[in-house]
Write a protein that holds these residues in place. Structure first.
Motif, mmCIF file in Angstrom:
data_model
loop_
_atom_site.group_PDB
_atom_site.id
_atom_site.type_symbol
_atom_site.label_atom_id
_atom_site.label_comp_id
_atom_site.label_asym_id
_atom_site.label_seq_id
_atom_site.Cartn_x
_atom_site.Cartn_y
_atom_site.Cartn_z
ATOM 1 N N THR A 70 29.866 30.826 37.099
ATOM 2 C CA THR A 70 28.916 31.992 36.382
ATOM 3 C C THR A 70 28.426 32.959 37.436
ATOM 4 O O THR A 70 28.575 34.105 37.204
ATOM 5 N N MET A 71 28.471 32.562 38.592
ATOM 6 C CA MET A 71 27.672 33.550 39.623
ATOM 7 C C MET A 71 29.053 34.424 40.163
ATOM 8 O O MET A 71 28.603 35.624 40.313
ATOM 9 N N ILE A 72 30.194 33.987 39.998
ATOM 10 C CA ILE A 72 31.425 34.966 40.051
ATOM 11 C C ILE A 72 31.494 35.892 38.848
ATOM 12 O O ILE A 72 31.218 37.008 39.238
ATOM 13 N N TYR A 73 31.673 35.501 37.783
ATOM 14 C CA TYR A 73 31.863 36.598 36.524
ATOM 15 C C TYR A 73 30.885 37.020 36.235
ATOM 16 O O TYR A 73 31.021 38.572 35.734
ATOM 17 N N ASP A 74 29.560 36.572 36.435
ATOM 18 C CA ASP A 74 28.321 37.537 36.185
ATOM 19 C C ASP A 74 28.035 38.620 37.015
ATOM 20 O O ASP A 74 27.222 39.684 36.873
ATOM 21 N N THR A 86 22.495 40.014 41.273
ATOM 22 C CA THR A 86 23.058 39.860 42.409
ATOM 23 C C THR A 86 24.134 40.906 42.919
ATOM 24 O O THR A 86 24.531 41.017 44.092
ATOM 25 N N ALA A 87 24.459 41.665 41.932
ATOM 26 C CA ALA A 87 25.389 42.998 42.333
ATOM 27 C C ALA A 87 24.553 43.737 43.085
ATOM 28 O O ALA A 87 25.052 44.337 44.062
ATOM 29 N N ILE A 88 23.481 43.968 43.004
ATOM 30 C CA ILE A 88 22.451 44.819 43.728
ATOM 31 C C ILE A 88 22.152 43.980 45.291
ATOM 32 O O ILE A 88 22.253 44.735 46.284
ATOM 33 N N LYS A 89 21.921 42.909 45.091
ATOM 34 C CA LYS A 89 21.632 42.015 46.231
ATOM 35 C C LYS A 89 22.755 41.964 47.170
ATOM 36 O O LYS A 89 22.554 42.200 48.408
ATOM 37 N N PHE A 90 24.105 41.722 46.807
ATOM 38 C CA PHE A 90 25.280 41.519 47.494
ATOM 39 C C PHE A 90 25.877 42.741 48.046
ATOM 40 O O PHE A 90 26.086 42.962 49.023
ATOM 41 N N GLY A 91 25.728 43.679 47.054
ATOM 42 C CA GLY A 91 26.204 45.208 47.315
ATOM 43 C C GLY A 91 27.673 44.951 47.828
ATOM 44 O O GLY A 91 28.411 44.428 47.225
ATOM 45 N N ASP A 92 27.940 45.978 48.882
ATOM 46 C CA ASP A 92 29.345 45.758 49.418
ATOM 47 C C ASP A 92 29.978 44.582 50.002
ATOM 48 O O ASP A 92 31.181 44.280 50.224
ATOM 49 N N GLN A 93 29.010 43.434 50.047
ATOM 50 C CA GLN A 93 29.397 42.178 50.568
ATOM 51 C C GLN A 93 29.847 41.231 49.429
ATOM 52 O O GLN A 93 30.006 39.957 49.819
ATOM 53 N N THR A 94 29.792 41.729 48.086
ATOM 54 C CA THR A 94 30.101 41.077 47.162
ATOM 55 C C THR A 94 31.572 40.161 46.944
ATOM 56 O O THR A 94 31.352 38.940 46.733
ATOM 57 N N PRO A 95 32.543 40.593 47.566
ATOM 58 C CA PRO A 95 33.757 39.786 47.729
ATOM 59 C C PRO A 95 33.464 38.659 48.701
ATOM 60 O O PRO A 95 33.884 37.586 48.305
ATOM 61 N N VAL A 96 32.782 38.910 49.897
ATOM 62 C CA VAL A 96 32.616 37.874 50.927
ATOM 63 C C VAL A 96 31.668 36.587 49.958
ATOM 64 O O VAL A 96 32.027 35.569 50.117
ATOM 65 N N CYS A 97 30.531 37.129 49.377
ATOM 66 C CA CYS A 97 29.804 36.281 48.562
ATOM 67 C C CYS A 97 30.422 35.452 47.439
ATOM 68 O O CYS A 97 30.375 34.357 47.373
ATOM 69 N N LEU A 98 31.237 35.927 46.669
ATOM 70 C CA LEU A 98 32.125 35.597 45.580
ATOM 71 C C LEU A 98 33.270 34.559 46.266
ATOM 72 O O LEU A 98 33.243 33.414 45.712
ATOM 73 N N SER A 99 33.807 34.821 47.286
ATOM 74 C CA SER A 99 34.581 34.019 47.988
ATOM 75 C C SER A 99 33.925 32.533 48.201
ATOM 76 O O SER A 99 34.661 31.523 48.137
ATOM 77 N N LEU A 140 44.364 24.192 41.142
ATOM 78 C CA LEU A 140 45.090 25.362 41.853
ATOM 79 C C LEU A 140 45.141 26.629 41.027
ATOM 80 O O LEU A 140 45.054 27.768 41.533
ATOM 81 N N ALA A 141 45.546 26.515 39.755
ATOM 82 C CA ALA A 141 45.622 27.802 38.944
ATOM 83 C C ALA A 141 44.485 28.616 38.974
ATOM 84 O O ALA A 141 44.584 29.788 39.044
ATOM 85 N N VAL A 142 43.524 27.944 38.467
ATOM 86 C CA VAL A 142 42.186 28.517 38.331
ATOM 87 C C VAL A 142 41.918 29.226 39.762
ATOM 88 O O VAL A 142 41.236 30.245 39.870
ATOM 89 N N MET A 143 41.792 28.481 40.832
ATOM 90 C CA MET A 143 41.352 29.049 42.064
ATOM 91 C C MET A 143 42.358 30.388 42.410
ATOM 92 O O MET A 143 41.750 31.197 43.226
ATOM 93 N N GLY A 144 43.622 30.292 42.234
ATOM 94 C CA GLY A 144 44.581 31.235 42.410
ATOM 95 C C GLY A 144 43.909 32.639 41.482
ATOM 96 O O GLY A 144 43.986 33.769 41.970
ATOM 97 N N ILE A 203 38.792 38.346 42.754
ATOM 98 C CA ILE A 203 37.926 38.722 43.997
ATOM 99 C C ILE A 203 38.810 39.814 44.968
ATOM 100 O O ILE A 203 38.164 40.807 45.535
ATOM 101 N N TYR A 204 39.990 39.610 45.223
ATOM 102 C CA TYR A 204 40.724 40.251 46.196
ATOM 103 C C TYR A 204 40.987 41.778 45.678
ATOM 104 O O TYR A 204 40.793 42.738 46.473
ATOM 105 N N THR A 205 41.286 41.911 44.514
ATOM 106 C CA THR A 205 41.525 43.103 43.914
ATOM 107 C C THR A 205 40.396 43.924 42.950
ATOM 108 O O THR A 205 40.473 44.933 42.625
ATOM 109 N N LEU A 206 39.287 43.190 43.127
ATOM 110 C CA LEU A 206 37.815 44.011 42.519
ATOM 111 C C LEU A 206 37.601 45.220 43.392
ATOM 112 O O LEU A 206 37.521 45.266 44.355
ATOM 113 N N ASN A 207 37.184 46.365 42.202
ATOM 114 C CA ASN A 207 36.795 47.488 42.850
ATOM 115 C C ASN A 207 35.462 47.383 42.144
ATOM 116 O O ASN A 207 35.166 47.743 40.860
#
Length: 373
Positions: free
Chosen positions: A262-266, A285-298, A326-330, A336-340
Motif C-alpha cells: 500500500t505504501m508503494i501504490y498509494d 508520502t509523495a510530498i515527504k519523499f519527493g525526488d527520493q520516491t524511487p529509493v523509498c519505494l524500493s 518473484l513475478a510480483v517483485m518483478g 518503480i524503475y519506470t515511474l515518472n
C-alpha cells in the motif's frame, strides 16, 4: 497582384513537391521488387500532395470538432454501468466509487491471499467465504469513500481531480451522505456477522482506523501508512475466518507485506495531487519523499518481498507461490524503475496496474496450497 503572388506560391509549392517525388523516385529505381516500389511511390506521392494542400487550406471548424470528438476516451465499463441508473441514484454510486472499482480490488486481494493460504493443504478455499469477502470489500470500500468525502468535502473542492465528487460539487448534502453511510455500515455489519465471533470482533476493531484515516493527511506526512493498516486488515480477517483464530507468526508478516504494498501504490497515487496538496496544506508520502520516491519505494518493495518469502516458508508453500512472489517483485520493480513522478498520467497507470499484483499473488497462493500434500 495578390492573386498572382498566391498563384506563384501555390505553383512553387506543388513544383517543390514533385521535385521531391522525382528525386526519391530515382533513388527507388534500384529496388528489385516492383510491388514494393509502387507502394512506396504511392505513399510518397499521397503524403506530399496532402502536405501541399494542408499548407494552403486550413482545416475547417467541422473537421476540428470531429477530431476532438473522435479523440475523447471511451467510457469504462464501470462508468457506463453507473450511467444506466436514474440520475438521483448516480451520485450515491459515485460517492461509493462504484464507477472506480480499483479500490475494491486493492481491498479484496489481501483477504484473498489470507483465505488461500489458510485453506487446508490440497483444497480450495471456501467459496462461501470468498463470496462474503468480495461483497464485504465492495461495501466497506464504499463506506470508507463516503467517510473520506464527508471529511474532505471542502478540500476536494480545491483539487482539480476531486472537485466533481458529489459532496464537493453539491450534488448531495451532508445529511444525505450520513444517511447513506448508515446504510452502508449496516450492510457491512450483516456481512461481518456471517463470520465467527473471533472474526466479528477483529473486523469491528478496524472501524476506528477507517474513520480516522481522512484526518491523517492533516496531522502527518504518512497517511498512506494508516491507509495500509486499514486496507490490509483482510490479511488478518481471512485467516481467522477460515481457521477460527489468527496464527500471528504468519498473519503479521503477511499484514506487513500488504502495508508495504500500500505504501508503494498509494505514494504513486498521491503524486497526482502533490501540487494541489502543497497549496492546500495537506500531507502525503509523495510530498515527504519527493525526488527520493524511487529509493523509498524500493525499500518498501524489498521488505514486502522478504516478508512474503517468510510467509511461504512458514506455510510450507510450494513452487507456484514462490513463482508468483518473484513475478510480483518483478512487476513492482518495473513500476518503480519506470515511474515518472511528475507525470500524472504515468502515475495513474502505475497505480491501476497494481490490481494485477494482487491477482498474481492470489493465484500463487491458491496454486501453492493446491499443490501441498
Amino acid at each position: 497582384m495578390l492573386r498572382i503572388c498566391l498563384r506563384s506560391a501555390f505553383s512553387d509549392n506543388i513544383l517543390q513537391s514533385f521535385r521531391t517525388i522525382s528525386a526519391q523516385r530515382n533513388s527507388l529505381l534500384n529496388i528489385k521488387k516492383p510491388s514494393i516500389y509502387r507502394l512506396n511511390l504511392r505513399n510518397l506521392y499521397a503524403s506530399n500532395v496532402y502536405l501541399s494542400k494542408k499548407d494552403i487550406d486550413p482545416p475547417s471548424k467541422l473537421d476540428s470538432e470531429e477530431t476532438e470528438i473522435s479523440s475523447l476516451p471511451k467510457k469504462k465499463l464501470a462508468v457506463r454501468f453507473v450511467d444506466r441508473f436514474p440520475s438521483g441514484v448516480q451520485p450515491y454510486l459515485r460517492v461509493a466509487r462504484v464507477d472506480r472499482p480499483i479500490g475494491t480490488w486493492l481491498l479484496f486481494w489481501p483477504c484473498g491471499w489470507s483465505l488461500c493460504l489458510a485453506a487446508p493443504a490440497g483444497q480450495m478455499p471456501s467459496l462461501h467465504l470468498l463470496a462474503t469477502f468480495s461483497i464485504g470489500a465492495m461495501v466497506m470500500r464504499g463506506a470508507g469513500c463516503t467517510i473520506n468525502d464527508m471529511w474532505d468535502r471542502k478540500i476536494d473542492n480545491l483539487v482539480q481531480r476531486t472537485r466533481d465528487r458529489p459532496l464537493a460539487s453539491g450534488q448531495i448534502t451532508m445529511f444525505d451522505a450520513l444517511t447513506f453511510l448508515c446504510g452502508q455500515l449496516g450492510l457491512g455489519l450483516l456481512i461481518l456477522l456471517e463470520l465467527n465471533w473471533y472474526s466479528v470482533l477483529l473486523g469491528a476493531s478496524s472501524v476506528a482506523l477507517v474513520v480516522l484515516y481522512p484526518l491523517m493527511k492533516r496531522l502527518t506526512h504518512y497517511p498512506q501508512l494508516v491507509l495500509g493498516l486499514v486496507f490490509n486488515w483482510g490479511a488478518l480477517l481471512g485467516w481467522s475466518a477460515t481457521v477460527g483464530m489468527c496464527n500471528w507468526s504468519i498473519c503479521l508478516p503477511l499484514y506487513l507485506s500488504g502495508i508495504c504494498w500500500t505504501m508503494i501504490y498509494d505514494t504513486i497515487y498521491a503524486h497526482q495531487d502533490k501540487y494541489d496538496d502543497l497549496i492546500i496544506g495537506v500531507h502525503s508520502t509523495a510530498i515527504k519523499f519527493g525526488d527520493q520516491t524511487p529509493v523509498c519505494l524500493s525499500c518498501f518493495a524489498t521488505t514486502m518481498g522478504l516478508n512474503l518469502a517468510y510467509v511461504g516458508w512458514m506455510c510450507d508453500q510450494t513452487l507456484p507461490y514462490y513463482a508468483s512472489v518473484l513475478a510480483v517483485m518483478g512487476h513492482i520493480s518495473h513500476q518503480i524503475y519506470t515511474l515518472n513522478i511528475n507525470d500524472r498520467e504515468d502515475c495513474a497507470k502505475k497505480f491501476l496496474s497494481n490490481r494485477w499484483v494482487g491477482l498474481i499473488l492470489c493465484l500463487g497462493c491458491l496454486g501453492g496450497t493446491l499443490m501441498k500434500e
